[in-house]
Write an enzyme that holds these catalytic residues in place. Structure first.
Site, PDB file in Angstrom:
ATOM      1  N   VAL A 112      17.514  37.866  51.636  1.00 51.67           N
ATOM      2  CA  VAL A 112      17.838  37.236  52.915  1.00 51.67           C
ATOM      3  C   VAL A 112      17.388  38.176  54.039  1.00 51.67           C
ATOM      4  O   VAL A 112      18.010  39.228  54.264  1.00 51.67           O
ATOM      5  CB  VAL A 112      19.352  36.951  53.035  1.00 51.67           C
ATOM      6  CG1 VAL A 112      19.663  36.342  54.396  1.00 51.67           C
ATOM      7  CG2 VAL A 112      19.816  36.027  51.914  1.00 51.67           C
ATOM      8  N   ASP A 218      26.933  40.610  48.836  1.00 50.28           N
ATOM      9  CA  ASP A 218      27.627  41.304  47.740  1.00 50.28           C
ATOM     10  C   ASP A 218      29.076  40.858  47.704  1.00 50.28           C
ATOM     11  O   ASP A 218      29.734  40.764  48.740  1.00 50.28           O
ATOM     12  CB  ASP A 218      27.575  42.820  47.946  1.00 50.28           C
ATOM     13  CG  ASP A 218      26.247  43.396  47.490  1.00 50.28           C
ATOM     14  OD1 ASP A 218      25.338  42.589  47.229  1.00 50.28           O
ATOM     15  OD2 ASP A 218      26.127  44.631  47.408  1.00 50.28           O
ATOM     16  N   HIS A 754      51.802  46.706  30.932  1.00 50.65           N
ATOM     17  CA  HIS A 754      52.420  45.897  31.986  1.00 50.65           C
ATOM     18  C   HIS A 754      51.385  45.435  32.983  1.00 50.65           C
ATOM     19  O   HIS A 754      50.420  46.140  33.279  1.00 50.65           O
ATOM     20  CB  HIS A 754      53.502  46.702  32.715  1.00 50.65           C
ATOM     21  CG  HIS A 754      54.659  47.057  31.840  1.00 50.65           C
ATOM     22  ND1 HIS A 754      55.457  48.151  32.070  1.00 50.65           N
ATOM     23  CD2 HIS A 754      55.145  46.464  30.731  1.00 50.65           C
ATOM     24  CE1 HIS A 754      56.408  48.215  31.137  1.00 50.65           C
ATOM     25  NE2 HIS A 754      56.235  47.199  30.319  1.00 50.65           N
TER      26      HIS A 754
END
Length: 1094
Positions: A112, A218, A754
């Site tokens: 781009v 990104d 956990h």
């Protein structure tokens, strides 16, 4: 783990599909192609033709941060250059920080064109009370400290934001009015997608804003994987890649698959396949502590794996888990110092230790030669339900294993075996059990109390001068909610869910605490009607009402203020929200693990508004000794007695881990006068209550003299404790330790057991927290290995100063042991009510006469093979199985006119169900219909065995006035033979090794048909005689066994089974034809009245 990172390609694909659902975002669709080691480039370009004529950007897609800084982005390249760029890096080692891994996955996107001024930064992340949106008007690789630079907008849980709010608070530095509006619309759409799709983190850097469009260049993202049951239709099948530097091993995938199919928890992460130290640890918290201790003792570089098994896995599941560990351990190169396997764990709450050990022993036995070859030493430490039997079996097995196997119970500190395994401490001799599970006796050796009374000496702590602070003044800012006691000896609770074992455990605890009444007064279970459930209260039985609706339970029990919620992760949210509508409920314990984080945060907000305390989710609960316990907390009665939980002590603790709460009970009971209260707030990322909520209650409770905190890596709640220590809100001595110190020693990120135990910054590491706690004035040990010693030292100082005066022990009342548990422990024996020798459904796989059902199917034994296994307890030859199947086929039906089919039809037309209709038909089977097989077999075999000539047999039967069973037919004759008989006869004559009885019956048929053509050998006769020939001549039965089957009536079984098929067919036929009630016509009935009435 709940928040799991996804690849950039996955994140962009999800946004492509859902970013514009709530209005146009103004962003261009993300065009991308993915490449891995299996990519076919020709197919890739066929699917994405833009690759051939567009300037491209290429980068690895493997959760690598700062790819631009690392030179891992190829910019403005053509297709051939991209191919070359990837080929130079794919499958090559790459070092990033301390991690070394191979680049295997890449993403290619169109380049781009844009200016640096068009790059911006957007990030959204979730925390306990809000979602935070960050925006900075400059983005890209050189953004720097974005936390300090970016503008922030907090969207509180249950609240929404608007384009106006976003524009006002985040876009102050965007000067172009058009761009400001476009970016505001984009962030608004992005946040809505973030919430709807259960993201927990979403970062775009840079977001490129050009004049014509906006581009997501990104992207890094995490999803709440526990929301899979909600979002799978939108997400699709999401792949969660491992952190860079750690490959995804097939063994890890296998355990993950076992975990997904199990109600238990099974986790495995391979750290160093060639390491010498392997662990197999029970419990999420315990697994972290064992890894910590091994690393503290210098074993980090040799630690091969991290993992856990917990939540009561079955024997088979434990076997599969152990087999996977042992396969890995013995497939890697031998180590010159040998290898060690640490099979540890805390004190289980409800897992049957003996059952899990049976699975481990089976795996060890299977790998015994390889374990000897690799010079493996095994160290075992475990406790919990039935642990004595488990340890006994392990010791017994160890004596014949041929390698060192050291076994310890709760008398040994949990992590002591780590030092033994690594040669850092001497190997203790096996201690005698401290108490008896069998008799539910109190611990012997109450002299420990007198030792504690006499104990003294200074307390050594790096962050405290050894002086116990005066706690006489409680900070006056503590709110009523913080000082409120959650439980007392009159607490009444409602239990949501049909958890009979947990409820009985609560009632037994109540009884030994000498409560006047049971704590559980009602249960709620929407899937059954209102009824009463039977439980034991000490020696007698009581009834507890079960309601279908929570409203009925609350209305009928006005004294209830606690709800223990055992609802599944799918329904825990709704059931908890429902109970929050009742003001009398002040405390809710949520047991389920895996509730989506957004739901938990909404529950926290709702509970805070109502002033309700939440314990959990993902917890075993908590305990108030002498008063009340939640569910399975504390484990079996023997452990409750051993840990002295039947009366209050002076130590109050709070832990994240439910499994470790039981270990703390054990530690505290040995080191002090016992527990005053213990709460496991839960291992999820957002527990319903925090450490501070409970610590401030303990601070305000005059009975609490010493506070213990067991934190862990991840989150920042421990820093609130540090602040409270510094500003004087906590004045009582606090012993603290945060588990997970090993995390910083691993080269790649490891998610522990956990969901919340993952550090997202250095501040969240366990080491940083322990340092801060020590500096704030808490007593912090050097490792968990010495936690018990530090607690004992602090307690001894409190006793010495007179702040604690230990009380004399009062034995609790005895509670009868349940029969089922006493039998499990091998304490009693009783003749079984039933015996069976044909099948066993108790294991992981159903067995037919010893053959696993999978083998039955894989060997394709057919229905005949199943019959041979279940009826005769053996695999019979293929021709026998074929004979059975032929018999079933030819006897399946003989039209609707026969009595059995007729009865079934009449019953079906009367509106009866399938079972009733089929049974009515089966009840007609007897000597006159279908039941002649057994009689025929007896008559022909007795005649044959008596050496009666066929003519003599016929004459004898005529003389006795008996019919020959198996001879004769109403319709068929010698001139119109029964094809069914012909088929079976020919098969038997051709395939059976010998068939003398059938041949004898055929000789009899010649005699009977010479008298009357329809006196043929019928289906009953040919099957019966062939069956006897099979029993006697197939080689699988002794003569005694063959005769026994004849005597017990087994031969008629083929007709019963076969004809059941036909009866079912007639039932379905009548229902399908919608036939009405049958009434027999008058003209088919002869009415004959007694003569005196004519």
């Amino acid at each position: 783990m709940s928040a799991k990172a996804i690849s950039e390609a996955t994140g962009k694909d999800i946004l492509n599909r859902f970013l514009n659902v709530n209005g146009s975002s103004g962003a261009a669709q993300c065009r991308f192609a993915t490449v891995n080691t299996q990519t076919d480039w020709s197919q890739l370009t066929a699917k994405n033709p833009w690759l051939l004529d567009t300037p491209l950007v290429v980068k690895p897609d493997q959760l690598i941060k700062r790819r631009g800084k690392l030179g891992l982005i190829g910019v403005k390249k053509n297709y051939d250059q991209v191919k070359q760029w990837i080929s130079e890096r794919i499958n090559k080692d790459q070092k990033i920080g301390n991690a070394v891994g191979k680049l295997r996955n890449f993403i290619i996107e169109p380049f781009v064109p844009h200016d640096e001024a068009e790059e911006m930064y957007v990030c959204i992340y979730s925390h306990r009370s809000a979602d935070t949106i960050l925006f900075y008007h400059q983005g890209g690789v050189d953004i720097g400290d974005v936390d300090a630079k970016a503008l922030k907008l907090d969207v509180l849980v249950n609240n929404k934001t608007s384009i106006e709010e976003i524009t006002t608070k985040l876009l102050k530095h965007v000067t172009d009015a058009t761009n400001k509006k476009r970016i505001g619309n984009f962030i608004f759409a992005l946040y809505n997608a973030y919430v709807d799709l259960y993201f927990t983190y979403l970062e775009i850097n840079p977001l490129v804003v050009t004049k014509n469009s906006m581009y997501i260049l990104d992207l890094a993202a995490k999803l709440d994987s526990t929301a899979d049951f909600i979002c799978r239709p939108k997400w699709g099948d999401v792949d969660y890649p491992p952190p860079f530097g750690r490959d995804a091993y097939p063994e890890e995938a296998y355990i993950a698959d076992l975990d997904a199919k199990s109600g238990a928890s099974l986790k495995l992460t391979i750290l160093n396949r060639n390491g010498r130290i392997w662990t197999m640890v029970a419990g999420g918290g315990a697994s972290v502590i064992y890894s910590d201790t091994i690393c503290d003792l210098g074993g980090a570089s040799e630690l091969a794996n991290y993992g856990e098994y917990s939540g009561a896995p079955s024997e088979q599941q434990t076997y599969e888990y152990a087999k996977t560990i042992l396969t890995l351990m013995t497939s890697s190169p031998k180590h010159p110092e040998g290898k060690v396997l640490i099979t540890g764990g805390g004190i289980a709450n409800f897992t049957n230790v003996a059952a899990t050990f049976r699975g481990i022993i089976t795996a060890l036995r299977e790998f015994q030669p390889k374990l000897v070859e690799h010079d493996v030493s095994i160290f075992v430490r475990r406790a919990g339900p039935n642990y004595q039997e488990g340890l006994r079996k392990m010791r017994e097995f160890g004596s014949s294993l041929g390698i060192p196997l050291h076994v310890f119970g709760p008398e040994t500190h949990m992590t002591a075996i780590c030092g033994m395994a690594l040669g850092k401490r001497p190997i203790s001799s096996t201690a005698q059990a401290e108490f008896s599970t069998a008799n539910f006796l109190l611990p012997g050796g109450q002299q420990a109390q007198s030792e504690l009374k006499a104990a003294g000496g200074a307390v050594n702590n790096g962050g405290n001068d050894g002086t116990i602070a005066n706690d006489s003044s409680v900070h006056n800012n503590i709110t009523n909610a913080q000082t409120r006691k959650l439980f007392s000896n009159t607490t009444k609770a409602i239990v949501w869910g049909m958890q009979q074992r947990a409820v009985q455990s609560m009632l037994d605890f109540d009884f030994i605490c000498r409560r006047d009444e049971p704590s559980v007064v009602a249960m709620v279970y929407p899937f059954t009607g209102d009824h009463k459930q039977k439980y034991y209260w000490g020696h007698k039985e009581i009834l507890i009402p079960v309601y279908k609706k929570m409203s009925d339970a609350v209305k009928n029990h006005k004294d209830v203020d606690v709800m223990v919620n055992f609802a599944s992760l799918r329904s825990a949210y709704e059931s908890t929200l429902e109970v929050l509508e009742f003001p009398q409920i002040r405390t809710v314990a949520i047991i389920a693990e895996g509730i989506p984080e957004n739901m938990t945060r909404k529950l926290i907000v709702a509970a805070d508004k109502k002033g309700v305390s939440i314990i959990g989710p993902a917890t075993v609960g908590g305990v108030k000794p002498g008063c009340f316990k939640i569910g399975n907390t504390g484990g079996m009665l023997d452990n409750i007695l051993h840990s002295k939980l039947y009366r209050p002590g002076s130590v109050a603790y709070v832990s994240r881990s439910g499994g470790m709460s039981n270990e703390l009970n054990n530690i505290v009971s040995k080191a002090t006068d016992g527990v005053l209260e213990g709460i496991a707030i839960g291992g999820d990322r957002y527990p319903g209550s925090t450490f501070m909520d409970h610590i401030l209650r303990y601070q305000a409770d005059p009975e609490a003299k010493l506070i213990v905190l067991l934190g862990e890596v991840g989150g920042t709640e421990e820093y609130e404790v540090c602040a409270a220590l510094k500003d004087g809100r906590i004045t009582k001595p606090l012993v603290a330790w945060c588990i997970g110190t090993c995390a910083s020693m691993f080269t790649s990120e490891v998610q522990f057991g956990h969901a919340g135990s993952c550090a997202n910054s250095n501040r969240e590491t366990a080491s940083a927290k322990n340092k801060s706690l020590r500096e704030a004035g808490a007593y912090v040990p050097d490792s968990f290995d010495s936690l018990d010693e530090l607690i004992q030292q602090v307690y001894a100082e409190l006793v010495k100063s007179g702040r604690i005066v230990p009380k004399e022990e009062v034995p609790p009342p005895t509670v009868p042991m349940d029969y089922s548990w006493a039998r499990e422990l091998g304490l009693i024996r009783k003749p079984a009510s039933f015996m069976t020798s044909i099948c066993d459904e108790r294991g992981q796989e159903l067995l037919y006469a010893g053959m696993p059902i999978s083998e039955v199917l894989n060997k394709d034994v057919g229905i005949g093979g199943v019959v041979s296994l279940l009826w005769f307890q053996r695999c019979l030859p293929p021709y026998v199985c074929k004979f059975f199947e032929m018999c079933l086929m030819v006897t399946a039906d003989h039209g609707p006119a026969v009595s059995g089919a007729h009865n079934t039809i009449v019953c079906a037309r009367a509106g009866k169900d399938l079972v009733s209709s089929v049974v009515s038909g089966l009840l007609t089977i007897g000597d006159r219909f279908g039941g002649a097989l057994d009689g025929s077999a007896r008559q022909f075999s007795e005649a044959y065995d008596s050496n009666l000539h066929p003519m003599d047999f016929v004459n004898q039967m005529r003389k006795d006035g008996k019919l020959i069973m198996g001879i004769g037919h109403r319709v068929k004759s010698i001139n119109n033979p029964d094809v069914r008989v012909k088929i079976i006869k020919e098969f038997v004559l051709e395939n059976f090794p010998s068939c003398p009885l059938l041949k004898y019956a055929l000789e009899v048929e010649k005699i009977t048909t010479s008298k009357k053509p329809n006196l043929i050998l019928n289906v009953d006769g040919v099957i019966a005689t062939s069956f006897v020939d099979m029993l006697r001549n197939c080689g699988s039965f002794t003569s005694e066994e063959a005769q026994e089957y004849i005597n017990i009536g087994a031969i008629n079984s083929l007709f019963v089974l076969g004809r059941s098929i036909g009866f079912i067919g007639h039932y379905m036929d009548q229902k399908r034809l919608k036939q009405g009630l049958y009434r027999h016509p008058w003209d088919d009935i002869s009415y004959v009245m007694p003569e005196q009435f004519n």
